[in-house]
Design an enzyme around this catalytic site. Sequence first.
Site, PDB file in Angstrom:
ATOM      1  N   ASP A 142      -2.415  22.964  61.846  1.00  0.00           N
ATOM      2  CA  ASP A 142      -1.774  22.506  63.079  1.00  0.00           C
ATOM      3  C   ASP A 142      -1.775  23.575  64.168  1.00  0.00           C
ATOM      4  O   ASP A 142      -1.322  23.310  65.281  1.00  0.00           O
ATOM      5  CB  ASP A 142      -0.346  22.033  62.790  1.00  0.00           C
ATOM      6  CG  ASP A 142      -0.208  20.533  62.971  1.00  0.00           C
ATOM      7  OD1 ASP A 142      -1.239  19.849  63.038  1.00  0.00           O
ATOM      8  OD2 ASP A 142       0.930  20.040  63.066  1.00  0.00           O
ATOM      9  N   LYS A 286       5.016  18.152  61.085  1.00  0.00           N
ATOM     10  CA  LYS A 286       4.317  17.993  59.812  1.00  0.00           C
ATOM     11  C   LYS A 286       4.052  16.524  59.496  1.00  0.00           C
ATOM     12  O   LYS A 286       3.012  16.182  58.906  1.00  0.00           O
ATOM     13  CB  LYS A 286       5.138  18.620  58.687  1.00  0.00           C
ATOM     14  CG  LYS A 286       4.473  18.565  57.317  1.00  0.00           C
ATOM     15  CD  LYS A 286       5.347  19.218  56.258  1.00  0.00           C
ATOM     16  CE  LYS A 286       4.749  19.074  54.873  1.00  0.00           C
ATOM     17  NZ  LYS A 286       5.628  19.685  53.830  1.00  0.00           N
ATOM     18  N   ASP A 310       2.853  22.389  50.453  1.00  0.00           N
ATOM     19  CA  ASP A 310       3.016  23.412  51.471  1.00  0.00           C
ATOM     20  C   ASP A 310       1.972  24.493  51.217  1.00  0.00           C
ATOM     21  O   ASP A 310       1.526  24.704  50.080  1.00  0.00           O
ATOM     22  CB  ASP A 310       4.417  24.011  51.414  1.00  0.00           C
ATOM     23  CG  ASP A 310       5.475  23.050  51.935  1.00  0.00           C
ATOM     24  OD1 ASP A 310       5.099  22.073  52.610  1.00  0.00           O
ATOM     25  OD2 ASP A 310       6.665  23.273  51.665  1.00  0.00           O
ATOM     26  N   ASP A 450      10.236  13.912  55.176  1.00  0.00           N
ATOM     27  CA  ASP A 450       9.928  13.575  53.792  1.00  0.00           C
ATOM     28  C   ASP A 450      11.035  12.752  53.143  1.00  0.00           C
ATOM     29  O   ASP A 450      10.777  11.793  52.414  1.00  0.00           O
ATOM     30  CB  ASP A 450       9.669  14.851  52.977  1.00  0.00           C
ATOM     31  CG  ASP A 450      10.585  16.000  53.398  1.00  0.00           C
ATOM     32  OD1 ASP A 450      11.701  15.721  53.882  1.00  0.00           O
ATOM     33  OD2 ASP A 450      10.179  17.161  53.247  1.00  0.00           O
TER      34      ASP A 450
END
Length: 738
Positions: A142, A286, A310, A450
């Site tokens: 990113d 994310k 991760d 999440d």
Amino acid sequence: MRSEKKYVPPLFETKRARGLVFFRSFAVTLFVGICLILFYRVSNIPRDGEEGRWVWIGLLGAELWFGFYWVLTQALRWNQVHRLTFKDRLSQRYEKDLPRVDIFVCTADPVIEPPVMVMNTVLSVMAYDYPPEKLAIYLSDDAGSVLTFYALLEASRFAKQWLPYCKKFDGQPRSPAAYFVSKSPTGDGGGQSQTMDFTAIKNLYQEMADRIETATMLGRIPEEARLEHEGFSQWDSYSSKRDHDTILKILIDGEDPCSTDTDGSALPTLVYLAREKRPQHFHNFKAGAMNALIRVSSKISNGQIVLNLDCDMYSNDPLTVRDALCFFMDEEKSHDIAFVQFPQWFANVTKNDLYSSSLRVITNVEFHGTDGYGGPLYVGTGCFHRRDILCGREFSQDSKIEWKKHDDHRRQQSVHELEEETKTLASCTHEQNTKWGDEMGLKYGCPVEDVITGLSIQCKGWKSAYFNPERKAFLGLAPTTLPQVLVQHKRWSEGDFQILLSKYSPAWFAHGRISLGLQLGYCCYCFWAPNCLATLYYSIVPSLFLLKGISLFPQVSSPWFLPFAYVIFAKYIYSLVEFLWAGGTVLGWWNDQRIWLYKRTSSYLFATIDTVLKTLGFGDTAFVITDKVADEDVSQRYEKEMMEFGATSPMFEVLSTLAMLNLFCLVGAVKKVIVNDSIHRLHETMPLQILLCGVLVLVNLPLYQGLLLRKDRGRMPCSVTVKSSLVALLVCTTFSFL
């Protein structure tokens, strides 16, 4: 006559935890004690006009909250289950029909998340004990950093030697850095051949790591590397990490017969992706990166199973994929399992877990409790998903996948054509007027995307499974300083609190859609932040009244002293036993209590304030990345289990002021006892206040050292020491004369 159905051994078993009857009996006695405490508070409220009435009511409110929250925590312990997988049965029945697996690794900053560390994670999953033609690894960058792309290119070349080495010698763990730290050339007794291979592969790794670290330090890649690979040309139009085109490059094409390692075996697919970024388009952090990966991977490999990690969470067990597939491919019990969550463990936790980073009780106790009610939370890493469910498939009783019918992914176009065709799926505008971020993929609008994603999946009728194997499946990097720990917990608790106040709140959105036990379990984490209010009250008011000589708890001679004493000692003795059972140490438990206090009085306080402000429209959602880099002197102090402060922070000012206030109160109370020779009266009338204030002082000893004694760079800044001492002294002095 109907033929009987042939028995097929299951691929996994679920067993209820032992000792639940004893625990439930104990919990009932503790509940009775809490009720007696509340009855004492209600029945002894001072009348209107009497001194201390509102203080007493405040204590009642705090104790009501503690009692309510304790009930929530019991839901996480009431119905614990443990899982057992049978990988040998999976291999016997499905070895030739194993599904494709796509692995997503997400990184966002090459400074905070060093490329060498990220590459170790990528290499560890490339080396899974799984058919390489059915494995695809995607790195989402990113930051759109050319340094990360260069590192991935280097890793793709090193993988051609690393994967054959792992297969030949069954090297574990398969993160090269972790492997070389834990092994020696002759440690496995493999003879001269293995010693030579070990030395050769270690040298190759070190050369690769040196090239990556040199480029990272200089901030640019070698010119010869840029000329050698055409992929670097995609940075010609690059403006900044917030303004660039989609950058997509398939570095290893698993379907290309020429993509082989040094032994001639196939390599897994390896893809680099930096989704398009534009200043005028919100990128959803994310969650946005994950959704772009889901779409891009559907065109390239389209694995039925998706694992996300991760970038610091390397694979510690090459058989983890097979463990997860046991839950998805069982013939009788897997039709409703949407995702399989593995625990988060950390490789750099100290012996006594200085910052309680391992979340030992959550991992070894509480998540097993949620599993007993339909599955754990999705925690954002170490989780295997069914792609179809992650993309919005509705639940039905006949939702079982016929795995043999779904491995038909074949493409006709060239790699270059595929890259160009797929880039649009990662553009800024692709999600406009679609269901992405709402009904498809990960949810948007919350720092803990999440958790709400997992909750919404479970509310559709799907279940999840929690698997905590003996050999840890994944190992990451825990924070090594107190500021990192507090900021991380602020982000988690703030996100969970936002969920509680959102349309996805487990208090109402999940009501009737998931089991009551799982609903209470979610609420337990969503109520992390509001815990600050009752904890702050209990950390301040009783100590101030101790200084003034006013009792707020029953005297020793009173029968009402017994429920207080029982609840306090029973709860903390159980807490210690539970922590030790979960694999901790006595000193580790004491550190856990300290961090529990620090989180509740700083991280949770600021999380509550920020959540309220954002709810009122005075702030924006932000995503904070935890720093994965530590200075050498910081690392040395961490290994010695010295608490690291070293920075000015509003959180430190709160913690320091509370610590100094309790110290002044205890010293002031002791001084009065000595001057008035009234030690027996104090023990009789205020033993619980003395205990509370004394424990608060003891638990803050490392903080006092940082404030007053230490001279190293990790000490508390002098400005914080002066400010907190003056404020605490002013409060104590003012209160004494009221």
